[in-house]
Design a protein around this motif. Sequence first.
Motif, PDB file in Angstrom:
ATOM      1  N   GLY A  23       0.817  -1.212   0.000  1.00  0.00           N
ATOM      2  CA  GLY A  23       0.000   0.000   0.000  1.00  0.00           C
ATOM      3  C   GLY A  23       0.848   1.258   0.000  1.00  0.00           C
ATOM      4  N   ASP A  24       1.949   1.234   0.759  1.00  0.00           N
ATOM      5  CA  ASP A  24       2.876   2.370   0.764  1.00  0.00           C
ATOM      6  C   ASP A  24       3.488   2.576  -0.619  1.00  0.00           C
ATOM      7  N   ALA A  25       3.923   1.478  -1.216  1.00  0.00           N
ATOM      8  CA  ALA A  25       4.610   1.558  -2.505  1.00  0.00           C
ATOM      9  C   ALA A  25       3.685   2.022  -3.624  1.00  0.00           C
ATOM     10  N   THR A  26       2.423   1.644  -3.550  1.00  0.00           N
ATOM     11  CA  THR A  26       1.476   1.989  -4.607  1.00  0.00           C
ATOM     12  C   THR A  26       0.585   3.169  -4.243  1.00  0.00           C
ATOM     13  N   ASP A  27       0.828   3.762  -3.088  1.00  0.00           N
ATOM     14  CA  ASP A  27       0.038   4.884  -2.587  1.00  0.00           C
ATOM     15  C   ASP A  27      -1.446   4.523  -2.490  1.00  0.00           C
ATOM     16  N   ASN A  28      -1.695   3.279  -2.051  1.00  0.00           N
ATOM     17  CA  ASN A  28      -3.055   2.769  -1.889  1.00  0.00           C
ATOM     18  C   ASN A  28      -3.396   2.820  -0.397  1.00  0.00           C
ATOM     19  N   ARG A  29      -4.113   3.859  -0.011  1.00  0.00           N
ATOM     20  CA  ARG A  29      -4.418   4.069   1.402  1.00  0.00           C
ATOM     21  C   ARG A  29      -5.318   2.970   1.973  1.00  0.00           C
ATOM     22  N   ASP A  30      -6.204   2.422   1.158  1.00  0.00           N
ATOM     23  CA  ASP A  30      -7.069   1.342   1.637  1.00  0.00           C
ATOM     24  C   ASP A  30      -6.243   0.107   2.001  1.00  0.00           C
ATOM     25  N   LEU A  31      -5.279  -0.237   1.172  1.00  0.00           N
ATOM     26  CA  LEU A  31      -4.433  -1.389   1.435  1.00  0.00           C
ATOM     27  C   LEU A  31      -3.531  -1.137   2.642  1.00  0.00           C
ATOM     28  N   GLN A  32      -3.054   0.085   2.775  1.00  0.00           N
ATOM     29  CA  GLN A  32      -2.259   0.445   3.955  1.00  0.00           C
ATOM     30  C   GLN A  32      -3.075   0.239   5.227  1.00  0.00           C
ATOM     31  N   ALA A  33      -4.302   0.733   5.215  1.00  0.00           N
ATOM     32  CA  ALA A  33      -5.173   0.627   6.380  1.00  0.00           C
ATOM     33  C   ALA A  33      -5.519  -0.834   6.675  1.00  0.00           C
TER      34      ALA A  33
END
Length: 62
Positions: A23-33
């Motif tokens: 999520g960090d690498a792809t700037d995907n906030r949902d996946l980060q969360a």
Amino acid sequence: MGIGDKMENAAQKASGAAKEKVGDATDNRDLQAEGQADKVSADAKQTGEKVKDAARNFTDGR
């Protein structure tokens, strides 16, 4: 805590960490969360298992 529970919690925590990094690498906030939530959940389960073990040891007189 059984070895199966330990392995399951460790796998969930590792999976959460991986999701968070992707999520960090792809700037995907949902996946980060989602990754953070998985890690917190695994930590909570592990803490609960440790409390049960401590209570069991206390009642067994160890």
